[in-house]
Each structure stands twice: as C-alpha cells, then as structure tokens.
Motif scaffolding. Structure first.
Motif, PDB file in Angstrom:
ATOM      1  N   GLU A 169      26.554 -21.928   0.763  1.00 50.61           N
ATOM      2  CA  GLU A 169      25.395 -21.373   0.062  1.00 50.61           C
ATOM      3  C   GLU A 169      25.018 -19.985   0.575  1.00 50.61           C
ATOM      4  O   GLU A 169      24.433 -19.190  -0.154  1.00 50.61           O
ATOM      5  CB  GLU A 169      24.206 -22.327   0.209  1.00 50.61           C
ATOM      6  CG  GLU A 169      24.405 -23.652  -0.504  1.00 50.61           C
ATOM      7  CD  GLU A 169      23.288 -24.635  -0.236  1.00 50.61           C
ATOM      8  OE1 GLU A 169      23.050 -25.501  -1.094  1.00 50.61           O
ATOM      9  OE2 GLU A 169      22.649 -24.536   0.842  1.00 50.61           O
ATOM     10  N   LEU A 172      26.508 -17.314  -1.627  1.00 53.33           N
ATOM     11  CA  LEU A 172      26.288 -17.577  -3.048  1.00 53.33           C
ATOM     12  C   LEU A 172      26.369 -16.306  -3.894  1.00 53.33           C
ATOM     13  O   LEU A 172      26.987 -16.289  -4.959  1.00 53.33           O
ATOM     14  CB  LEU A 172      24.926 -18.251  -3.242  1.00 53.33           C
ATOM     15  CG  LEU A 172      24.611 -18.716  -4.658  1.00 53.33           C
ATOM     16  CD1 LEU A 172      25.626 -19.752  -5.119  1.00 53.33           C
ATOM     17  CD2 LEU A 172      23.196 -19.286  -4.722  1.00 53.33           C
ATOM     18  N   LEU A 218      25.511 -24.171  -6.570  1.00 55.36           N
ATOM     19  CA  LEU A 218      26.636 -23.343  -6.994  1.00 55.36           C
ATOM     20  C   LEU A 218      26.723 -23.254  -8.514  1.00 55.36           C
ATOM     21  O   LEU A 218      26.880 -22.169  -9.082  1.00 55.36           O
ATOM     22  CB  LEU A 218      27.935 -23.896  -6.427  1.00 55.36           C
ATOM     23  CG  LEU A 218      28.152 -23.765  -4.916  1.00 55.36           C
ATOM     24  CD1 LEU A 218      29.366 -24.560  -4.475  1.00 55.36           C
ATOM     25  CD2 LEU A 218      28.313 -22.304  -4.517  1.00 55.36           C
ATOM     26  N   VAL A 223      28.900 -20.633 -10.587  1.00 49.04           N
ATOM     27  CA  VAL A 223      30.166 -20.880  -9.879  1.00 49.04           C
ATOM     28  C   VAL A 223      30.711 -22.237 -10.312  1.00 49.04           C
ATOM     29  O   VAL A 223      30.057 -23.260 -10.104  1.00 49.04           O
ATOM     30  CB  VAL A 223      29.965 -20.864  -8.350  1.00 49.04           C
ATOM     31  CG1 VAL A 223      31.298 -21.112  -7.640  1.00 49.04           C
ATOM     32  CG2 VAL A 223      29.341 -19.555  -7.905  1.00 49.04           C
ATOM     33  N   VAL A 225      32.486 -25.762 -10.252  1.00 47.14           N
ATOM     34  CA  VAL A 225      32.717 -26.685  -9.137  1.00 47.14           C
ATOM     35  C   VAL A 225      33.454 -27.932  -9.607  1.00 47.14           C
ATOM     36  O   VAL A 225      33.120 -28.512 -10.653  1.00 47.14           O
ATOM     37  CB  VAL A 225      31.387 -27.101  -8.481  1.00 47.14           C
ATOM     38  CG1 VAL A 225      31.630 -28.112  -7.360  1.00 47.14           C
ATOM     39  CG2 VAL A 225      30.651 -25.888  -7.926  1.00 47.14           C
TER      40      VAL A 225
END
Length: 355
Positions: A169, A172, A218, A223, A225
């Motif tokens: 994180e 990030l 995320l 992002v 995942v």
C-alpha cells in the motif's frame, strides 16, 4: 529447558543444518542445575552485492520466464513455504534460519537498470515475489522492491507482483500510475479465512482480513488484483475454497488462481512437524491426501504435476475452482500486460536520435 518455549511467532521451532553441510549443531544441557532463559530469537538482516537482478526460468508450469527476488529468506515464516530449501545454498537452514537470517541486496535497482538497458534485452513481463515476499517487513527499511518498481516504471516495463504484505500500500501511487499504462498486475495470496489458523501457519504475515483490505485498496485505485488461493491444504483448508474466492471477489479481485500444497525437500519434514504440534488429529488425513496426489510420495517435482498433483481428489478441487470462478465472474481472461511501451529512457550524455 525446552528451547521451543523461547521461540515465539515463528513458523517452525527447528533449525537443522542445510542439506549441503557436513556438520550440525544441537542444543544440549550443560550439566549445571541453573535455570536459564535463552534470549529471544530475533531477525537478522545482512547485505550482499547483487551481480544480477533478473533470474530466468524455463518451467512450463509458470506463466513467466523471468523474475526478480528482492530478498533471500522471508520473515513471514509460513511453515509451508516451498522456497525454504533455497536457504541451503547459502549454508543456512530451511527452518528457523530461513525466517530469521535474511539477506538484502541494496544495489538491485541499479543492476536492474543496467540489465534493461542492454541492447540484447528483449522485453517480457517480469514477476516479483515468486520465491520470497517482496513486501515482507524488512522492505520498510531497505525499499529494494520499491527501487526496482521505480526502474520498471521508468522503462515502461510490465510486471506482475505476488505478495501477502501490506507494505504494498505504500507504493499505491506508483502502482496506480503503472496500472493506468497497463503495466502491472498484483496477486494477493489468501490461504485461509480462519485468523487463528493463519496465525499458526503464517505467524508473521498479515491476517486474512487485512489482506482482503489490501485487495480493496489496490482495486479501488485501479490496480488489477488476482486472488491466489494458495496453497490449498487438503484436509485442513480445502473446504474454504469457495469462501476464499467469494471473499476475494467481494474485495474487488477480477481473477483467481490456485496451487496445491507443495512439500519439496526439507519442507516435508518441517510441515509434518507442524502438523504433529498443531493439528495432530488431522495429520494422517492431510498427508494421506497429499501422497494420493503424488504417487505415494510426499511430493512429485515433475513439471505438470508439482503444482496441483493428479488423481481423483486433485480433479475435484480443480472442478470446484473452475465452477466457482465461472459463477463469480473470475474466469474471464485478463488483458495481457503491455510490452509495446517498453523503451530505454534517455540518460545524460546520450546522443539524441535524429528521428
């Protein structure tokens, strides 16, 4: 004195010499009637100079042919970790040494930059965290993973990251920027939703709930995942497969994967010791299922078999996974990471191109 009592929050309590060592040491009473307490077992980190950053492989079991590992050893201490035997090449134990005697390579970012700048280099996605966790606690101080990500971002190089660590994180903003260019995917390993079981199997890794929060953080930042239900432990965590996938999907994951528990070399002995200490009533069932999938052995290292085993039980797990992923929408193939953006950035003193 029971030395195991002095070891807290570790995946194992043993530290047998590596398989290449000629000599071994064992604790022994000194004969004095004096009650002694051993000092707490603390994590030690040493440094080495990296001669290369990228490791290449030819395994047909893996979806990548190159990887970066920021550290040797892993403080998370997962007792089942298939990477433990790699510590033997350093003259260290796959037991406590693996989780307490760590090695950092602070020049990895500079070496990576040099390797990516070579005229002979051909771009393809790099995996980070395939052997030991790139976001284990010592990353907070050494920031080797971050230095490598900064280089990869500068080169527009695609990367896939695997971790259990919440330190991801911290990066990030960098990861979100790379995701916007189609350069990064993250895999979060989720072994069980049982916090107490996780604490015993993965003593210094974040709790399952905390990992789900990482997925949420995320994905909300853009992002992508993958929830990695790995390893699945037959007779211990296999009943959670659907719940793990559902929890990952609820947190925002858009893809999933699974791997069966692997027990190469010293890991088998460490794992069976853990079962005897923590799950004695299930030990026989767990090992029986594993051997059933590996032709009567604790582990079958053959390509095509080592990740998932074979036979009826392995087939049932595979069917459950496929069926659940289809129901949850996790079976849609992810867009490939972009390789077409890769370019070596201009450095001071470089001759400018005419075109």
């Amino acid at each position: 004195m029971n030395i195991a009592r002095t070891i807290k929050a570790r995946g194992t309590t043993t530290n047998e010499a590596g398989r290449f060592e000629r000599f071994a040491t064992t604790p022994a009473e000194d004969g004095w009637d004096i009650e002694e307490e051993l000092p707490p077992l603390r994590t030690e980190t040493s440094e080495e100079v990296a001669r290369s950053a990228i490791t290449y492989n030819r395994s047909p079991d893996l979806p990548f042919d190159r990887s970066i590992n920021s550290y040797r050893g892993c403080e998370h201490g997962c007792v089942y970790c298939f990477a433990r035997p790699s510590h033997a090449y350093l003259g260290l134990s796959a037991g406590l040494d693996f989780e307490t005697r760590l090695i950092a390579r602070p020049n990895m970012g500079r070496v990576l930059r040099k390797e990516l700048s070579a005229r002979s280099y051909k771009v393809a996605p790099i995996a980070i965290g395939t052997n030991t966790d790139p976001y284990q606690p010592i990353e907070k101080k050494h920031m080797i993973t971050k230095s490598c990500l900064e280089v990869l971002s500068e080169f527009n190089h695609p990367v896939a990251i695997v971790t259990k660590g919440t330190l991801i994180e911290r990066d990030l903003e960098l990861l979100a920027d790379m995701a916007g260019r189609g350069l990064v995917r993250v895999g979060i390993s989720l072994t069980t939703l049982d916090a107490e079981l996780s604490r015993r199997m993965e003593p210094r890794a974040p709790s399952p709930l905390r990992r789900l929060r990482v997925i949420r953080t995320l994905t909300e930042a853009g992002v992508p995942v993958r929830v990695m239900t790995s390893p699945i432990v037959p007779g211990l965590t296999d009943h959670e497969l659907e719940s793990l996938l559902e929890a990952g999907k609820e947190a925002g994951a858009d893809a999933a994967s699974w791997i069966m528990l692997r027990l190469p070399r010293e890991v088998s002995q460490l794992w069976q010791g853990w079962l005897a200490d923590h799950e004695p009533s299930r030990a026989e069932k767990v090992m029986s299922k594993l051997r059933e999938m590996h032709g009567g052995r604790d582990y079958d290292p053959r390509w095509g078999h080592r990740m998932r085993g074979e036979g009826e039980y392995a087939g049932i797990i595979a069917q459950r996974f496929v069926k659940t992923c289809k129901r949850l929408g996790l079976s849609i193939k992810s867009a490939p990471l972009r390789c077409d953006l890769f370019a070596v950035p201009q450095q001071p003193g470089d001759q400018l191109s005419l075109f």
